[in-house]
Motif scaffolding. Structure first.
Motif, short mmCIF file in Angstrom:
data_model
loop_
_atom_site.label_atom_id
_atom_site.label_comp_id
_atom_site.label_asym_id
_atom_site.label_seq_id
_atom_site.Cartn_x
_atom_site.Cartn_y
_atom_site.Cartn_z
N TYR A 102 -14.96 -2.58 19.40
CA TYR A 102 -15.45 -3.96 19.34
C TYR A 102 -14.23 -4.88 19.15
CZ TYR A 102 -15.13 -2.56 14.44
OH TYR A 102 -14.69 -2.05 13.25
N ILE A 103 -14.46 -6.17 19.38
CA ILE A 103 -13.37 -7.13 19.17
C ILE A 103 -13.65 -7.90 17.87
CG2 ILE A 103 -12.84 -7.29 21.62
CD1 ILE A 103 -14.28 -9.98 21.71
N ASN A 104 -12.70 -8.67 17.42
CA ASN A 104 -12.83 -9.29 16.09
C ASN A 104 -12.47 -10.76 16.13
OD1 ASN A 104 -12.97 -6.76 14.17
ND2 ASN A 104 -11.54 -6.34 15.82
N SER A 105 -13.32 -11.57 15.52
CA SER A 105 -12.97 -12.98 15.40
C SER A 105 -12.11 -13.15 14.16
CB SER A 105 -14.26 -13.79 15.28
OG SER A 105 -13.94 -15.15 15.09
N ILE A 106 -11.01 -13.86 14.32
CA ILE A 106 -10.09 -14.06 13.18
C ILE A 106 -9.55 -15.49 13.23
CG2 ILE A 106 -8.01 -13.20 14.38
CD1 ILE A 106 -7.32 -11.77 11.68
N SER A 107 -9.35 -16.06 12.06
CA SER A 107 -8.82 -17.42 12.01
C SER A 107 -7.32 -17.40 12.32
CB SER A 107 -9.07 -18.00 10.61
OG SER A 107 -8.05 -18.90 10.26
N ARG A 108 -6.92 -18.23 13.29
CA ARG A 108 -5.50 -18.31 13.65
C ARG A 108 -4.65 -18.66 12.42
NH1 ARG A 108 -2.46 -19.85 18.19
NH2 ARG A 108 -4.29 -20.25 19.45
N GLY A 109 -5.13 -19.67 11.67
CA GLY A 109 -4.34 -20.15 10.53
C GLY A 109 -4.22 -19.08 9.45
N ASP A 110 -5.34 -18.40 9.16
CA ASP A 110 -5.30 -17.37 8.11
C ASP A 110 -4.39 -16.21 8.50
OD1 ASP A 110 -7.00 -18.97 6.74
OD2 ASP A 110 -8.78 -17.69 6.96
N LEU A 111 -4.49 -15.80 9.76
CA LEU A 111 -3.65 -14.68 10.21
C LEU A 111 -2.18 -15.07 10.19
CD1 LEU A 111 -3.31 -11.84 11.39
CD2 LEU A 111 -3.79 -12.78 13.66
N ASN A 112 -1.89 -16.27 10.67
CA ASN A 112 -0.51 -16.75 10.67
C ASN A 112 0.01 -16.83 9.22
OD1 ASN A 112 0.96 -19.16 12.99
ND2 ASN A 112 1.96 -17.78 11.59
N GLY A 113 -0.90 -17.26 8.32
CA GLY A 113 -0.54 -17.36 6.90
C GLY A 113 -0.20 -15.99 6.31
N VAL A 114 -0.99 -14.98 6.65
CA VAL A 114 -0.72 -13.61 6.17
C VAL A 114 0.68 -13.18 6.62
CG1 VAL A 114 -1.35 -11.18 6.58
CG2 VAL A 114 -3.14 -12.84 6.05
N LEU A 115 0.99 -13.45 7.89
CA LEU A 115 2.28 -13.02 8.44
C LEU A 115 3.44 -13.75 7.76
CD1 LEU A 115 1.41 -12.83 12.26
CD2 LEU A 115 1.39 -10.99 10.58
N LEU A 116 3.27 -15.07 7.56
CA LEU A 116 4.35 -15.84 6.92
C LEU A 116 4.59 -15.34 5.49
CD1 LEU A 116 3.49 -19.45 8.18
CD2 LEU A 116 5.49 -18.07 8.80
N THR A 117 3.52 -15.03 4.79
CA THR A 117 3.66 -14.56 3.41
C THR A 117 4.40 -13.22 3.38
OG1 THR A 117 1.69 -15.76 2.79
CG2 THR A 117 2.35 -13.99 1.30
N GLU A 118 4.11 -12.37 4.35
CA GLU A 118 4.83 -11.08 4.43
C GLU A 118 6.30 -11.31 4.77
OE1 GLU A 118 4.11 -7.82 3.68
OE2 GLU A 118 2.41 -8.86 2.80
N VAL A 119 6.53 -12.23 5.70
CA VAL A 119 7.91 -12.53 6.11
C VAL A 119 8.72 -12.98 4.89
CG1 VAL A 119 9.30 -14.22 7.38
CG2 VAL A 119 7.42 -13.07 8.53
N GLU A 120 8.11 -13.84 4.09
CA GLU A 120 8.83 -14.41 2.94
C GLU A 120 9.22 -13.38 1.89
OE1 GLU A 120 7.49 -19.07 2.52
OE2 GLU A 120 6.28 -17.53 1.55
N LYS A 121 8.57 -12.21 1.92
CA LYS A 121 8.91 -11.16 0.95
C LYS A 121 10.28 -10.54 1.26
CE LYS A 121 4.14 -9.95 -0.09
NZ LYS A 121 3.05 -9.01 0.22
#
Ligand code: FAD
Length: 469
Positions: A102-121
């Motif tokens: 199946y496919i998944n609906s995801i918020s662009r902003g939330d996903l981008n936010g998750v990635l930025l937070t990981e990057v900042e680590k």
């Protein structure tokens, strides 16, 4: 190639953030520049697609970077399309006959936010917001940035520059403006644009229509789609011509005409969009286009990635997935320990370009399929048969949609060739009454059909090979 090389990434969107994360994990020193403010602090969603369909190719890249589980926590599974006709009838069509697909609906902003937070680590990454690249001096690998808040210009010299700055890439623009090399570039706009609207949550905060589907209101020349959000709302997108047909973006300028359009074409959806007039008149209309270009890189200094290299129309739900997959493929090339960045860029483009060209073409195919064919009886019969084949022979039959969306270990180009051949065969067999489909077919009956489809598909693939298609 040296771990001490200074790498500049332009654009901290979905692709740039994941790329920064992966390169940081591999020990490189990164400076990541984003023109907009930090989306975790400021709401900057207006006008951009609010939610997206994330599927297996995207998950594979997120898994590589250790963020798959975080993404899954904010996903809403969509098991199929729910088609709405003008009379308000609904029928569903699953994306696959296999239960786990199946496919998944995801918020662009939330996903981008998750990635930025990981990057900042990662201490080896420095992030700059509100900093827009104006141009790139290619020979000197130097980027000219302007800070939005201070208006100050900063000149940043790098060893290597990645342009992950989306469909309007400043690096790509410098390629054709600087004329340092033979740069091929095409940008094809559809005559359709898109506008986002909202079905809010019910008073109890619940979804008002099925949250397990991607909803489609296909109307031939235009269509409406809706993807669920975690808060009970749906983001609705209208795809409509700018200037053709009875209703188009250029003539839908008054509240009366907007209401008339929705009452006539989408009466059931209209009841669910209370702020239709305000949203229609105030939300921006976005353009839809395909960008193809080559080469993506300049010497050992710069390369393009994500939409900057290959923007596509959104009808296969694959633009972000393809941009994430870029990182999987790039990572595999880095594993080859080639002698220079130029060798890496060259090897990467060689393996990747046929696949990004293929998904661009598949996305255009799906534009026609979604707005038109999904409601066509032969198409519906074909999808029903494909579901039965996938369910009964889960390791033997994969529809074009499954090959593209759920088979992350084959390239888009292979998916395109096999999927198109299979589609042609199935549609012909059904239209010619060469295969009889009915509900509750037995396994032996389906086996006969499967074998016929396999033989005819292989024949078609052979013919295509001879014709060099
Ligand atoms: P972008 O997301 O555009 O990110 C580029 C980043 O660079 C942005 O943050 C931008 O602010 C920044 N930037 C731009 N210019 C500069 C500059 N000069 N200097 C510094 N920073 C800059 N894909 C899917 O997989 N599934 C879907 O369901 C789907 N639906 C879509 C629906 C619509 C209506 C649209 C338009 C697209 C959809 N896509 C979908 C495609 C997806 O949005 C893109 O493929 C994806 O966002 C590409 O990521 P990117 O990081 O390459 O580019």
């Amino acid at each position: 190639m040296n771990k001490k090389d200074k790498i500049v990434i332009i654009g901290a969107g979905l692709c740039g953030s994941l790329l920064a994360l992966r390169l940081a994990q591999r020990g490189y020193k990164i400076e990541l520049f984003e023109s907009r403010p930090d989306l975790r602090k400021v709401d900057i969603s207006a006008g951009r697609s609010i939610n997206l369909a994330l599927s297996d190719r995207g998950f594979k890249a997120l898994r590589l970077c250790g963020v798959e589980e975080q993404a899954k926590e904010i996903c809403m599974p969509m098991y199929g399309r729910l088609i709405h006709d003008r009379k308000g009838n609904e029928f569903s069509s699953n994306y696959s006959g296999r239960e786990n697909e199946y496919i998944n609906s995801i918020s662009r902003g939330d996903l981008n936010g998750v990635l930025l937070t990981e990057v900042e680590k990662h201490k080896n990454v420095t992030l700059y917001f509100n900093t827009r690249s104006k141009k790139v001096d290619l020979d000197n690998a130097t980027v000219y940035f302007t800070n939005y808040l201070t208006n100050k210009e900063t000149i940043v010299k790098a060893d290597v520059i990645f342009g992950a700055d989306g469909a309007g890439s400043s690096l790509r623009k410098s390629y054709y403006l600087e004329k340092k090399f033979l740069f091929s570039f095409s940008q094809n706009y559809l005559n359709h644009g898109y506008k986002e609207l909202e079905i809010p949550a019910s008073k109890k905060g619940k979804h008002q229509i099925s949250k397990e589907h991607l909803h489609i209101w296909p109307r031939g020349d235009f269509m409406l789609i809706a993807l669920p959000n975690l808060d009970g709302s749906f983001t609705v997108t209208l795809f409509l011509s700018y200037n053709e047909g009875e209703f188009n973006f250029e003539n839908l300028t008054s509240e009366e005409k907007i209401t008339q359009f929705f009452e006539q074409e989408f009466p059931d959806a209209l009841k669910l969009i209370p702020n239709i007039k305000e949203e229609f008149l105030n939300n921006p209309t976005g353009v839809l286009g395909t960008v193809k270009c080559s080469p993506w890189f300049y010497q050992n200094k710069t390369t393009l990635m994500g939409d900057a290299a290959h923007a596509i129309v959104p009808f296969y739900g694959q633009g972000m997935n393809a941009s994430f997959e870029d990182i999987t493929v790039f990572d595999e090339v880095l594993d080859q320990n080639l002698e220079s960045w130029e060798a890496v860029f060259k090897a990467y483009q060689k393996v990747r370009k046929p696949d990004t060209d293929a998904i661009a073409d598949l996305a255009i195919d799906n534009f026609h399929e979604m707005r038109n064919h999904v409601a066509n009886p032969v198409f519906k019969e074909k999808r029903k048969l494909e579901m039965s084949l996938e369910k009964t022979f889960p390791t033997e039959y994969f529809s074009k949609y499954s090959l593209v969306t759920f088979n992350e270990n084959i390239g888009y180009n292979e998916a395109l060739k096999k999927g198109r051949a299979q589609d042609k065969v199935l549609l012909n067999l059904i239209a010619d009454d060469s295969i009889q489909t009915k509900t509750d077919m037995t396994k032996p009956e389906l086996r006969v059909i499967l074998e016929k489809v396999k033989i005819e598909t292989n024949k078609t693939l052979e013919e295509d090979k001879i014709a060099r298609l």
